[in-house]
Design an enzyme around this catalytic site. Structure first.
Site, PDB file in Angstrom:
ATOM      1  N   SER A  35       3.667 -57.779  -1.679  1.00 53.88           N
ATOM      2  CA  SER A  35       4.093 -58.902  -0.948  1.00 53.88           C
ATOM      3  C   SER A  35       4.567 -60.251  -1.680  1.00 53.88           C
ATOM      4  O   SER A  35       5.123 -60.971  -1.121  1.00 53.88           O
ATOM      5  CB  SER A  35       2.792 -59.270  -0.223  1.00 53.88           C
ATOM      6  OG  SER A  35       1.785 -59.840  -1.252  1.00 53.88           O
ATOM      7  N   LYS A  90      -1.130 -65.061  -3.169  1.00 50.12           N
ATOM      8  CA  LYS A  90       0.094 -65.577  -2.171  1.00 50.12           C
ATOM      9  C   LYS A  90       0.452 -66.888  -2.659  1.00 50.12           C
ATOM     10  O   LYS A  90      -0.063 -67.543  -3.656  1.00 50.12           O
ATOM     11  CB  LYS A  90      -0.194 -65.727  -0.729  1.00 50.12           C
ATOM     12  CG  LYS A  90      -0.900 -64.592  -0.077  1.00 50.12           C
ATOM     13  CD  LYS A  90       0.195 -63.339   0.280  1.00 50.12           C
ATOM     14  CE  LYS A  90      -0.609 -62.164   1.033  1.00 50.12           C
ATOM     15  NZ  LYS A  90       0.464 -61.058   0.732  1.00 50.12           N
TER      16      LYS A  90
END
Length: 187
Positions: A35, A90
């Site tokens: 990701s 993230k």
């Protein structure tokens, strides 16, 4: 006999020091998913600086400790809000009070487009209702608008077409943030 005691004391002191450092200063972390590619790769081993965003109790502590305010584009490691036993990594996109909207893969904050040179899209086509996996895939390209509540952040992976992030599970509470990646010590 005194040699054994000295060795035992040394081992105990090192163990206490290592426990302190691993609890309060740094944490080893391995990137489990793609990701954050290409910024962080699957399998990268990194150390997380846990001090950088730590809450301080008094004025003296604020002056001594290098505490940093979380800003847009910071990469953070955090406890996943849906399962606190899991750690995720993230990038912070939206700060509290900001309006977030994604239109045709472009992020807008307070109705202004955001420049994101770090992001990648592996899929050139926009998702439609006919093209989805077990998550509603249409929200990855068109999402919102939503307003980030106080004490929360909106986070996304750099690999936008392959990231389960705030678009899918909601806002990240400040209390879940563990720290910031410091160094990749093995890739």
């Amino acid at each position: 006999r005194s040699g054994f005691r000295e060795i035992f004391e040394l081992i105990a002191e090192v163990a206490v020091f290592v426990f302190f450092v691993m609890t309060f200063v740094v944490q080893a972390f391995q990137i489990p998913t793609p990701s954050m590619e290409p910024t962080l790769l699957v399998g990268d081993f990194l150390l997380v600086n846990k001090f950088i965003y730590a809450n301080t109790v008094c004025g003296l502590e604020r002056k001594i400790l290098p505490r940093k305010k979380i800003e847009r584009k910071d990469i953070v490691v955090f406890k996943f809000p849906k399962d606190l036993k899991m750690d995720f990594v993230k990038r912070v996109i939206g700060l509290e009070g900001e309006k977030i909207e994604i239109k045709d893969k472009q992020v807008y904050i307070n109705d202004k487009p955001v420049s994101e040179p770090y992001k990648v899209h592996i899929e050139s086509q926009l998702s439609s209702r006919d093209n989805y996996y077990y998550y509603d895939d249409t929200i990855k390209d068109n999402f919102g608008p939503v307003v980030v509540p106080p004490g929360h952040y909106f986070v996304m992976g750099d690999n936008r077409d392959n990231s389960q992030d705030s678009r899918y599970w909601g806002f990240l509470p400040l209390s879940n943030i563990k720290g910031r990646p410091w160094i990749v010590y093995f890739s």
